[in-house]
Scaffold this active site. Structure first.
Site, PDB file in Angstrom:
ATOM      1  N   CYS A 248      33.917  27.305  47.635  1.00 33.82           N
ATOM      2  CA  CYS A 248      33.728  27.377  46.052  1.00 33.82           C
ATOM      3  C   CYS A 248      34.591  26.412  45.339  1.00 33.82           C
ATOM      4  CB  CYS A 248      33.339  28.551  45.537  1.00 33.82           C
ATOM      5  SG  CYS A 248      32.212  30.026  46.405  1.00 33.82           S
TER       6      CYS A 248
ATOM      7  N   HIS B 176      35.451  28.851  38.331  1.00 35.41           N
ATOM      8  CA  HIS B 176      33.654  29.106  39.290  1.00 35.41           C
ATOM      9  C   HIS B 176      32.948  30.979  38.855  1.00 35.41           C
ATOM     10  CE1 HIS B 176      31.981  29.620  42.589  1.00 35.41           C
ATOM     11  NE2 HIS B 176      32.633  31.145  43.079  1.00 35.41           N
TER      12      HIS B 176
ATOM     13  N   ASN C  45      25.948  33.038  42.296  1.00 36.35           N
ATOM     14  CA  ASN C  45      26.850  31.864  42.713  1.00 36.35           C
ATOM     15  C   ASN C  45      26.641  31.030  43.165  1.00 36.35           C
ATOM     16  OD1 ASN C  45      29.345  31.701  43.877  1.00 36.35           O
ATOM     17  ND2 ASN C  45      30.080  33.488  44.212  1.00 36.35           N
TER      18      ASN C  45
HETATM   19  N1  COA Z   1      24.610  48.066  45.586  1.00 32.21           N
HETATM   20  C1  COA Z   1      24.784  49.228  45.776  1.00 32.21           C
HETATM   21  N2  COA Z   1      26.222  49.940  45.565  1.00 32.21           N
HETATM   22  C2  COA Z   1      26.862  49.032  46.283  1.00 32.21           C
HETATM   23  C3  COA Z   1      26.224  48.280  46.637  1.00 32.21           C
HETATM   24  C4  COA Z   1      25.439  47.544  46.389  1.00 32.21           C
HETATM   25  N3  COA Z   1      25.344  46.394  46.614  1.00 32.21           N
HETATM   26  N4  COA Z   1      27.778  47.540  47.960  1.00 32.21           N
HETATM   27  C5  COA Z   1      28.588  48.075  47.790  1.00 32.21           C
HETATM   28  N5  COA Z   1      28.182  49.854  47.223  1.00 32.21           N
HETATM   29  C6  COA Z   1      28.892  50.814  46.833  1.00 32.21           C
HETATM   30  C7  COA Z   1      29.212  50.527  48.212  1.00 32.21           C
HETATM   31  O1  COA Z   1      29.360  52.581  48.944  1.00 32.21           O
HETATM   32  C8  COA Z   1      30.364  51.945  47.242  1.00 32.21           C
HETATM   33  O2  COA Z   1      30.209  53.307  46.964  1.00 32.21           O
HETATM   34  P1  COA Z   1      30.907  54.154  47.177  1.00 32.21           P
HETATM   35  O3  COA Z   1      31.678  54.311  45.789  1.00 32.21           O
HETATM   36  O4  COA Z   1      29.233  55.943  47.154  1.00 32.21           O
HETATM   37  O5  COA Z   1      31.485  54.810  48.499  1.00 32.21           O
HETATM   38  C9  COA Z   1      30.562  51.274  46.110  1.00 32.21           C
HETATM   39  O6  COA Z   1      29.573  50.689  45.990  1.00 32.21           O
HETATM   40  C10 COA Z   1      32.386  50.506  45.659  1.00 32.21           C
HETATM   41  O7  COA Z   1      32.002  49.127  46.883  1.00 32.21           O
HETATM   42  P2  COA Z   1      33.132  47.955  46.956  1.00 32.21           P
HETATM   43  O8  COA Z   1      32.287  47.576  48.254  1.00 32.21           O
HETATM   44  O9  COA Z   1      34.541  48.611  46.434  1.00 32.21           O
HETATM   45  O10 COA Z   1      31.812  47.258  45.504  1.00 32.21           O
HETATM   46  P3  COA Z   1      33.131  47.063  45.047  1.00 32.21           P
HETATM   47  O11 COA Z   1      33.399  47.530  43.552  1.00 32.21           O
HETATM   48  O12 COA Z   1      34.697  45.924  45.137  1.00 32.21           O
HETATM   49  O13 COA Z   1      32.052  45.440  44.408  1.00 32.21           O
HETATM   50  C11 COA Z   1      31.629  42.595  44.666  1.00 32.21           C
HETATM   51  C12 COA Z   1      31.569  44.726  45.270  1.00 32.21           C
HETATM   52  C13 COA Z   1      31.133  41.849  45.586  1.00 32.21           C
HETATM   53  C14 COA Z   1      31.145  42.901  43.101  1.00 32.21           C
HETATM   54  C15 COA Z   1      33.280  42.793  44.004  1.00 32.21           C
HETATM   55  O14 COA Z   1      33.886  43.208  45.618  1.00 32.21           O
HETATM   56  C16 COA Z   1      33.362  41.176  44.021  1.00 32.21           C
HETATM   57  O15 COA Z   1      33.352  40.607  42.968  1.00 32.21           O
HETATM   58  N6  COA Z   1      34.937  40.630  44.883  1.00 32.21           N
HETATM   59  C17 COA Z   1      34.526  39.462  44.597  1.00 32.21           C
HETATM   60  C18 COA Z   1      33.923  38.443  45.372  1.00 32.21           C
HETATM   61  C19 COA Z   1      34.446  37.104  45.160  1.00 32.21           C
HETATM   62  O16 COA Z   1      35.087  36.334  44.045  1.00 32.21           O
HETATM   63  N7  COA Z   1      33.874  36.391  45.722  1.00 32.21           N
HETATM   64  C20 COA Z   1      33.972  34.609  46.018  1.00 32.21           C
HETATM   65  C21 COA Z   1      32.945  33.933  46.061  1.00 32.21           C
HETATM   66  S1  COA Z   1      32.917  32.791  46.769  1.00 32.21           S
END
Ligand code: COA
Length: 352
Positions: A122, A269, A300
């Site tokens: 990215c 980004h 994204n």
């Molecule tokens: N839909 C619904 N629930 C979901 C889910 C989805 N797609 N994915 C995870 N969950 C649930 C999990 O089971 C967890 O539930 P619990 O609290 O009951 O255990 C909860 O949501 C939190 O999960 P988690 O994995 O901690 O999610 P998060 O808050 O970290 O959010 C992202 C996920 C991907 C949005 C976040 O981690 C993020 O934005 N990270 C950075 C990504 C980034 O910048 N990437 C760059 C790519 S270039």
């Protein structure tokens, strides 16, 4: 004594024109949740995404890169015969051999120019912009076309709760060339290979071919065997981003020679709308400084996201040509690249 010639180019460089292409097919969170175990509310709250665009029909990375480039060249007013290099930032071109840039250059009627791909996830557009500016400053080319293009949907497992909702497809391009005043600051960039597995293909190419061979003739219905699926440990990326990116942004502003108060717009980004708002707050940018939010309806798009976000802001009037923008790309690698730039004029032919 043999003396080998060297070149020196134009020190002041800018983005002279921008163009973009957005796929026709819009996928809402609700549509995605027909296969993904999630909800519109969860996705929007955690990522800021409502819709993303995926290619369909005869759309492809090649077609999108060419369409965006045609618009960028038209907007720049530069004769394409004067463009000396094409840089294609992408991680999703269908083949490693041949790479994409020569093909795109050929399609644009520019066969014969220097043409190469940059794979920096990215951060790819920021890397491409840096290399383009340095080419011009060194005299290796007068004008350079920089393209960011991705078809993330091809490597997506739509049932994966960690990535299925995040990625989209699209292309953005800019023509970079000499200008009276400088419009591209020194680049601040870096990488962290120690954390590279935080965003990676599920299999490397060798594992993938072994797997395909083993499954051949077994009648397996594993749908993922035909694709190099991307996995992401979102929390690990988030932690890395929280530590690395604020420092990188301060360093970009410092080395640009402008002060934080001079920044008119923040165009990071489009990885996560929440991360972007947080970064703006931490940087102490003014309340009135708009932050790009193209992720809401485009998703994204990796290396394409910054030029797409710039285009969206220029077309909607949230930003204007000539304004000072802070850019930062980050992602797979893990890698990042940022600059302070003067925005190009709004495109003659918008992508939406
Ligand atoms: N839909 C619904 N629930 C979901 C889910 C989805 N797609 N994915 C995870 N969950 C649930 C999990 O089971 C967890 O539930 P619990 O609290 O009951 O255990 C909860 O949501 C939190 O999960 P988690 O994995 O901690 O999610 P998060 O808050 O970290 O959010 C992202 C996920 C991907 C949005 C976040 O981690 C993020 O934005 N990270 C950075 C990504 C980034 O910048 N990437 C760059 C790519 S270039």
């Amino acid at each position: 004594m043999v003396s080998i010639a060297s070149t020196r180019g134009h020190q002041n460089v800018s983005m002279l024109g921008i163009g973009a292409y957005r796929p026709k097919r819009l996928i809402s969170n609700d549509e995605l949740c027909e296969v993904l175990d999630s909800s519109d509310e969860w996705i929007y709250e955690r990522s800021g995404i409502r819709n993303r665009r995926w290619i369909s029909g005869d759309e492809s990375s090649r077609q999108m890169a060419v369409a965006a480039s045609e618009r960028a060249i038209q907007s720049s007013g530069i004769d394409r015969a004067e463009i000396g290099a094409v840089i294609l930032a992408t991680s999703t071109w269908k083949t490693l051999v041949p790479h994409g840039a020569p093909i795109v250059a050929h399609d644009l009627g520019m066969n014969g120019v220097a043409a190469f791909d940059i794979t920096a996830g990215c951060a790819g557009f920021g890397y491409g912009l840096s290399v383009a500016a340095d080419h011009i400053r060194a005299g290796s080319a007068k004008y350079v076309l920089v393209i960011g293009v991705e078809t993330m949907s091809l490597g997506l497992d739509p049932t994966d709760r960690g990535t299925g909702f995040i990625f989209g497809d699209g292309a953005g391009a800019v023509v970079v060339g000499p200008s009276e005043e400088n419009g591209i600051s020194p680049t601040v960039w870096g990488s962290d290979g120690e954390n590279s597995t935080a965003i990676s293909q599920e299999y490397d190419l060798v594992e993938y071919m072994d797997r395909a061979e083993r499954l051949q003739g077994t009648g397996s219905t594993d749908e993922k065997v035909g694709r190099l699926v991307i996995r992401m440990d979102g929390q690990r990326v988030f932690r890395w981003a929280a530590i690395t990116l604020p420092k990188a942004l301060r360093s970009v502003i410092e080395s640009s020679g402008v002060s934080a108060e001079d920044i008119d717009v923040f165009i990071p980004h489009q990885a996560n709308g929440r991360i972007n708002d947080l970064m703006k707050k931490n940087l102490g940018l003014g309340e009135g400084v708009p932050v790009a939010n193209d992720i809401e309806n485009t998703g994204n798009t990796s290396a394409a996201s910054i030029p797409l976000a710039i285009e969206e802001m220029l077309v909607t009037g949230k930003a204007k040509g000539g304004q000072i923008a802070l850019l930062l790309g980050f992602g797979a690698g893990l890698s990042y690249a940022g600059q302070v730039v003067k925005l190009p004029p709004a495109p003659v032919e918008p992508s939406f």
